[in-house]
Design a protein around this motif. Sequence first.
Motif, PDB file in Angstrom:
ATOM      1  N   GLY A 136       0.678  -1.111  -0.017  1.00 32.11           N
ATOM      2  CA  GLY A 136       0.089   0.029   0.095  1.00 32.11           C
ATOM      3  C   GLY A 136       0.847   1.095   0.044  1.00 32.11           C
ATOM      4  O   GLY A 136       2.205   1.149  -0.147  1.00 32.11           O
ATOM      5  N   GLN A 137       0.063   2.315   0.232  1.00 31.04           N
ATOM      6  CA  GLN A 137       0.860   3.533   0.065  1.00 31.04           C
ATOM      7  C   GLN A 137       1.738   3.897   1.328  1.00 31.04           C
ATOM      8  O   GLN A 137       1.246   3.432   2.348  1.00 31.04           O
ATOM      9  CB  GLN A 137      -0.173   4.563  -0.035  1.00 31.04           C
ATOM     10  CG  GLN A 137      -1.153   4.914   1.170  1.00 31.04           C
ATOM     11  CD  GLN A 137      -2.070   5.784   0.800  1.00 31.04           C
ATOM     12  OE1 GLN A 137      -2.159   6.845   0.101  1.00 31.04           O
ATOM     13  NE2 GLN A 137      -3.233   5.830   1.585  1.00 31.04           N
TER      14      GLN A 137
ATOM     15  N   THR B 281       8.474  -2.528  -4.568  1.00 31.47           N
ATOM     16  CA  THR B 281       7.713  -1.978  -5.558  1.00 31.47           C
ATOM     17  C   THR B 281       7.109  -0.666  -5.191  1.00 31.47           C
ATOM     18  O   THR B 281       6.701  -0.814  -4.062  1.00 31.47           O
ATOM     19  CB  THR B 281       6.388  -2.985  -6.035  1.00 31.47           C
ATOM     20  OG1 THR B 281       6.902  -4.353  -6.110  1.00 31.47           O
ATOM     21  CG2 THR B 281       5.593  -2.370  -7.102  1.00 31.47           C
ATOM     22  N   GLY B 282       7.362   0.398  -5.811  1.00 30.73           N
ATOM     23  CA  GLY B 282       6.914   1.595  -5.451  1.00 30.73           C
ATOM     24  C   GLY B 282       6.743   2.441  -6.548  1.00 30.73           C
ATOM     25  O   GLY B 282       6.595   1.980  -7.749  1.00 30.73           O
ATOM     26  N   PRO B 283       6.619   3.964  -6.692  1.00 33.83           N
ATOM     27  CA  PRO B 283       6.238   4.777  -7.509  1.00 33.83           C
ATOM     28  C   PRO B 283       7.039   4.613  -8.811  1.00 33.83           C
ATOM     29  O   PRO B 283       6.591   4.908  -9.888  1.00 33.83           O
ATOM     30  CB  PRO B 283       6.491   6.145  -6.950  1.00 33.83           C
ATOM     31  CG  PRO B 283       7.145   5.912  -5.375  1.00 33.83           C
ATOM     32  CD  PRO B 283       7.213   4.484  -5.292  1.00 33.83           C
ATOM     33  N   GLU B 284       8.355   4.084  -8.781  1.00 30.31           N
ATOM     34  CA  GLU B 284       9.249   3.869 -10.016  1.00 30.31           C
ATOM     35  C   GLU B 284       8.507   2.636 -10.901  1.00 30.31           C
ATOM     36  O   GLU B 284       8.997   2.520 -12.012  1.00 30.31           O
ATOM     37  CB  GLU B 284      10.613   3.661  -9.693  1.00 30.31           C
ATOM     38  CG  GLU B 284      10.864   2.253  -8.965  1.00 30.31           C
ATOM     39  CD  GLU B 284      10.601   2.174  -7.362  1.00 30.31           C
ATOM     40  OE1 GLU B 284      10.405   1.071  -6.925  1.00 30.31           O
ATOM     41  OE2 GLU B 284      10.292   3.044  -6.931  1.00 30.31           O
ATOM     42  N   SER B 285       7.808   1.969 -10.185  1.00 30.33           N
ATOM     43  CA  SER B 285       7.152   0.574 -10.763  1.00 30.33           C
ATOM     44  C   SER B 285       5.857   1.005 -11.128  1.00 30.33           C
ATOM     45  O   SER B 285       5.348   0.281 -12.417  1.00 30.33           O
ATOM     46  CB  SER B 285       7.315  -0.527  -9.972  1.00 30.33           C
ATOM     47  OG  SER B 285       8.695  -0.733  -9.397  1.00 30.33           O
TER      48      SER B 285
ATOM     49  N   PRO C  36       2.062   3.650 -10.739  1.00 29.04           N
ATOM     50  CA  PRO C  36       1.567   4.676 -10.210  1.00 29.04           C
ATOM     51  C   PRO C  36       0.383   4.129  -9.215  1.00 29.04           C
ATOM     52  O   PRO C  36      -0.073   5.092  -8.344  1.00 29.04           O
ATOM     53  CB  PRO C  36       0.979   5.474 -11.139  1.00 29.04           C
ATOM     54  CG  PRO C  36       0.871   4.621 -12.290  1.00 29.04           C
ATOM     55  CD  PRO C  36       1.858   3.556 -12.242  1.00 29.04           C
ATOM     56  N   ASP C  37       0.010   3.166  -9.323  1.00 32.60           N
ATOM     57  CA  ASP C  37      -1.007   2.548  -8.234  1.00 32.60           C
ATOM     58  C   ASP C  37      -0.372   2.390  -6.910  1.00 32.60           C
ATOM     59  O   ASP C  37       0.098   1.318  -6.717  1.00 32.60           O
ATOM     60  CB  ASP C  37      -1.516   1.297  -9.028  1.00 32.60           C
ATOM     61  CG  ASP C  37      -2.681   0.746  -8.118  1.00 32.60           C
ATOM     62  OD1 ASP C  37      -3.165   1.210  -7.187  1.00 32.60           O
ATOM     63  OD2 ASP C  37      -2.967  -0.577  -8.378  1.00 32.60           O
ATOM     64  N   GLN C  38      -0.567   3.018  -6.013  1.00 31.99           N
ATOM     65  CA  GLN C  38      -0.271   3.035  -4.737  1.00 31.99           C
ATOM     66  C   GLN C  38      -0.501   1.873  -4.024  1.00 31.99           C
ATOM     67  O   GLN C  38      -0.085   1.140  -3.142  1.00 31.99           O
ATOM     68  CB  GLN C  38      -0.512   4.147  -3.668  1.00 31.99           C
ATOM     69  CG  GLN C  38       0.154   5.521  -4.277  1.00 31.99           C
ATOM     70  CD  GLN C  38      -0.002   6.877  -3.540  1.00 31.99           C
ATOM     71  OE1 GLN C  38      -0.550   6.471  -2.380  1.00 31.99           O
ATOM     72  NE2 GLN C  38       0.157   7.944  -4.053  1.00 31.99           N
ATOM     73  N   ALA C  39      -1.683   1.181  -4.352  1.00 27.19           N
ATOM     74  CA  ALA C  39      -2.114   0.040  -3.740  1.00 27.19           C
ATOM     75  C   ALA C  39      -1.290  -1.159  -4.087  1.00 27.19           C
ATOM     76  O   ALA C  39      -1.228  -2.339  -3.356  1.00 27.19           O
ATOM     77  CB  ALA C  39      -3.633  -0.307  -4.273  1.00 27.19           C
ATOM     78  N   SER C  40      -0.554  -1.094  -5.132  1.00 29.18           N
ATOM     79  CA  SER C  40       0.573  -2.237  -5.597  1.00 29.18           C
ATOM     80  C   SER C  40       1.970  -2.042  -4.938  1.00 29.18           C
ATOM     81  O   SER C  40       2.739  -2.827  -5.149  1.00 29.18           O
ATOM     82  CB  SER C  40       0.291  -2.292  -7.096  1.00 29.18           C
ATOM     83  OG  SER C  40       1.269  -1.235  -7.625  1.00 29.18           O
TER      84      SER C  40
END
Length: 153
Positions: A100-101, A133-137, A139-143
């Motif tokens: 999550g975020q 896994t984060g923003p570089e991977s 844009p879906d914060q849930a992932s």
Amino acid sequence: MIEPPQIIQTSEQLTAFIHVIVSWDDIKNVMGPGIGELMSTIAAQGITPTGPWFTHHRRRPTETFDLEISVPVSAPIAAAGRVQPGTRPAMKVARTFYQGQYEELGEAWGEFMGWIEANGHARAEDLYERYLTGPESSPDQASWRTELNQPLL
């Protein structure tokens, strides 16, 4: 919110890091540029990361974070500017995963600390977050997926 924790033994790992002390409000402004500086410095030395970047929090956050923006590396680096060589020691840790975020990491840590205490483990002062896994991977914060590691005494 977190996956079932496990107790594991980690291996020693060479790292490169930038040490920062930063307020809660400024953390968002420091992490991205710090990661960029770290990655460009190790690349300039012909060294490659051996895994995802992570933070080593030297102490539990208070009104500030005292942390090292870090990456595991394939060979020792030479100190350059703010980037320093390091070693993440082998240690016994409690480990879980949060998805999550980043704004909800504090709640995930609270749940994790509750599990550690309820199961009778003594915690060290420091802690580690590894960003799988984060923003570089995406844009879906849930992932976004973060590994939480609490060294144990």
